[in-house]
Design an enzyme around this catalytic site. Sequence first.
Site, mmCIF file in Angstrom:
data_model
loop_
_atom_site.group_PDB
_atom_site.id
_atom_site.type_symbol
_atom_site.label_atom_id
_atom_site.label_comp_id
_atom_site.label_asym_id
_atom_site.label_seq_id
_atom_site.Cartn_x
_atom_site.Cartn_y
_atom_site.Cartn_z
ATOM 1 N N VAL A 126 68.221 22.707 26.571
ATOM 2 C CA VAL A 126 67.228 22.149 25.651
ATOM 3 C C VAL A 126 66.763 23.213 24.657
ATOM 4 O O VAL A 126 66.621 22.943 23.461
ATOM 5 C CB VAL A 126 66.014 21.600 26.441
ATOM 6 N N ASP A 127 66.540 24.417 25.155
ATOM 7 C CA ASP A 127 66.062 25.515 24.312
ATOM 8 C C ASP A 127 67.016 25.758 23.139
ATOM 9 O O ASP A 127 66.600 25.803 21.978
ATOM 10 C CB ASP A 127 65.926 26.771 25.180
#
Length: 187
Positions: A47-48
């Site tokens: 996600v990052d």
Amino acid sequence: MTSVPLPLLSAEIGQIRLEVCVGDITTLAVDAIVNAANRSLLGGGGVDGAIHRAAGRELLAECRTLGGCETGGAKMTRGYRLPAKHVIHAVGPVWSDGDKGEDELLASCYRTALDLAAAHRLTSIAFPAISTGVYRFPPDRAARVAVGTVASELAASPRGIGKVVFCCFTPQAADHYMAVFAELGLA
């Protein structure tokens, strides 16, 4: 073009709408999306990495000014090229054995993100399944901490928030959230 995910399940706590969806959090047009960040806040995988890629290099430049973040904490930036106006970077715990305060640190991520949203008068926020990727937090347990923390915090103090989305990357992850909604009597 990426489609915006539709909610699989929704519930209300007072005037606050809680939703579970499967999709790409970077496509959500909310006031803030939460990034499952690492302590450096300088991007990573999962996600990052997706959030940093979608927001553009301006996000990384702003993150460099923040001095990192402690586990259980969160810091906020602009959203840049994202539909979301802001990104709240929450640093979840790495799973060890469940006896190192992981549940409390994960709950702190959700509380801190809600507090930041309230402090900036944001009304909608979307969370990913923090710490369940490379940090190996058991997904069912993480969902219980996430939904339980958000529901209890908002029931006690709505903070001006009108909508919370739990945005899951897979249907299997969403199943965990929907099970917790049912356990808590929200579904």
